[in-house]
Design an enzyme around this catalytic site. Structure first.
Site, PDB file in Angstrom:
ATOM      1  N   ARG A  25       0.876  -1.196   0.000  1.00 46.91           N
ATOM      2  CA  ARG A  25       0.000   0.000   0.000  1.00 46.91           C
ATOM      3  C   ARG A  25       0.895   1.222   0.000  1.00 46.91           C
ATOM      4  O   ARG A  25       1.688   1.412   0.942  1.00 46.91           O
ATOM      5  CB  ARG A  25      -0.906  -0.008   1.231  1.00 46.91           C
ATOM      6  N   ASP A  77     -17.121   7.037  -1.761  1.00 48.94           N
ATOM      7  CA  ASP A  77     -15.917   6.836  -0.951  1.00 48.94           C
ATOM      8  C   ASP A  77     -15.642   8.162  -0.252  1.00 48.94           C
ATOM      9  O   ASP A  77     -16.221   9.198  -0.617  1.00 48.94           O
ATOM     10  CB  ASP A  77     -14.755   6.411  -1.876  1.00 48.94           C
ATOM     11  N   ARG A 122     -13.174  -8.828   1.131  1.00 50.99           N
ATOM     12  CA  ARG A 122     -11.746  -8.554   0.925  1.00 50.99           C
ATOM     13  C   ARG A 122     -10.948  -9.840   1.161  1.00 50.99           C
ATOM     14  O   ARG A 122     -10.029 -10.162   0.422  1.00 50.99           O
ATOM     15  CB  ARG A 122     -11.260  -7.444   1.891  1.00 50.99           C
ATOM     16  N   HIS A 166      -7.268   0.968  -6.476  1.00 54.73           N
ATOM     17  CA  HIS A 166      -7.444   0.069  -5.321  1.00 54.73           C
ATOM     18  C   HIS A 166      -8.019  -1.258  -5.848  1.00 54.73           C
ATOM     19  O   HIS A 166      -9.159  -1.624  -5.568  1.00 54.73           O
ATOM     20  CB  HIS A 166      -8.386   0.729  -4.310  1.00 54.73           C
ATOM     21  N   CYS A 171     -16.203   1.355   0.360  1.00 58.43           N
ATOM     22  CA  CYS A 171     -15.056   0.517   0.739  1.00 58.43           C
ATOM     23  C   CYS A 171     -14.708   0.642   2.218  1.00 58.43           C
ATOM     24  O   CYS A 171     -14.056  -0.231   2.771  1.00 58.43           O
ATOM     25  CB  CYS A 171     -13.852   0.863  -0.128  1.00 58.43           C
ATOM     26  N   GLN A 177      -9.713  -3.967  -3.565  1.00 54.65           N
ATOM     27  CA  GLN A 177     -11.055  -3.575  -3.119  1.00 54.65           C
ATOM     28  C   GLN A 177     -12.080  -3.859  -4.210  1.00 54.65           C
ATOM     29  O   GLN A 177     -13.203  -4.299  -3.945  1.00 54.65           O
ATOM     30  CB  GLN A 177     -11.068  -2.080  -2.773  1.00 54.65           C
TER      31      GLN A 177
END
Ligand code: CP
Ligand code: NVA
Length: 307
Positions: free
Chosen positions: A101, A224, A292, A128, A264, A131
């Site tokens: 990340r 988001d 996930r 991402h 998310c 996700q």
């Protein structure tokens, strides 16, 4: 050649669908396969904070028979004294895969170019993709299929989530709509790549500035945070610009009556989404968060098979 997942369109439509099918199998029988038995180690590196990604990779790697090695860049040489390429060469002799990340996409590309083990983007400023595998799995569980569904993302169109929806949604043959102010539109290059992918799959990409128009008749509504990690100093300006894109009961009512709501997480109730929607009957956020685990396990199994 070693395969990596640095952005959503690194997977072809059939590869994406294969991984989602495997995720469903692994969700049904969590300990069915142990490709990391040995145990082998997977490095999971964080330049930014995380709850879901950290837990789901740690648990998923253990489920697959392996050992997760969680590294914070704050107390490693990466990002300070050592390049991504040199770090990759050190890690590849000891670990089965690298999960990272980070901020820029360029670091991930450098890491992947420098190593023989799979590199997985666990969130960058631009994408991402882990996700999105979980989101697509969740939508498929609730709707049976992905191709032909209309998904509307509202808010920061240049965010990792919006841009991943463009690429992953197009790969799945979905009609992806992104509604944002013009200053927060997705990158032209990502839109062009998503358009090209949609042309192959029968999906489509449409950008809007009007949130009402974008959400009309949608099967899935997504938002988001307005303030992604690394953008904290822009918080006030973002709240002002993005407020018209809040997902509230009035806006959600314009979508299909049974439209799903996804986020998310972490969420800021009262900003990008109201508590009424986030905690309401159309929201599938807890399935999404659980998925996930299953989606990333399937991704790891698939990448190890193709390493
Ligand atoms: N959705 C997500 O990636 O959450 P974390 O930041 O907690 O990992
Ligand atoms: N767009 C958000 C996602 C967090 C999981 C961020 O980058 O902070």
């Amino acid at each position: 050649m070693t395969r990596h997942l640095l952005r959503d369109d690194d997977l072809t439509p059939s590869e994406q669908s294969e991984i989602l099918a495997l995720a469903t199998e692994l969700k049904r029988d969590r300990f069915a396969v142990t490709p990391l038995a040995g145990p082998q180690t997977v490095a999971v590196i964080f330049d930014k904070s995380s709850t879901r990604t950290r837990v789901s990779f740690a648990v998923g790697i253990a489920d697959l028979g392996g050992v997760p090695l969680i590294i914070s860049t704050a107390n490693s040489q990466l990002g300070g004294k050592e390049t991504a390429a040199d770090t990759a060469r050190v890690l590849e002799r000891q670990v089965a895969a690298i999960v990272w990340r980070t901020y820029g996409q360029a670091g991930l590309e450098e890491m992947a170019a420098g190593t023989t083990v799979p590199v997985i983007n666990a969130l960058s400023d631009d994408f991402h993709p882990c996700q999105l595998l979980a989101d697509l799995l969740t939508i498929r569980e609730h709707r049976g299929a992905l191709a032909g569904l209309t998904v509307t993302f509202l808010g920061d169109g240049a965010s990792n989530m919006a841009q991943s929806y463009l690429l992953a949604g197009a790969t799945a043959g979905m009609h992806v709509r992104v509604a944002s102010p013009a200053d927060y539109a997705p990158s032209d290059a990502v839109v062009a790549d998503a358009d090209a992918r949609a042309a192959e799959t029968g999906g489509s990409i449409t950008l809007y500035t009007d949130p009402l128009e974008a959400v009309a008749g949608a099967d899935v509504v997504v938002t988001d945070t307005w303030v992604s990690m690394g953008r904290e100093e822009q918080k006030a300006a973002r709240i002002t610009a993005l407020s018209p894109y809040q997902v509230n009961a009035g806006l959600l009512a314009l979508a299909k009556p049974d439209a799903l709501f996804l986020h998310c997480l972490p969420a800021d109730r009262g900003f990008e989404v109201t508590a009424e929607v986030l905690d309401g009957p159309q929201s599938v956020i807890w399935d999404e968060a659980e998925n996930r685990l299953h989606a990333q396990k399937a991704l790891l199994v698939w990448l190890l098979q193709h390493a």
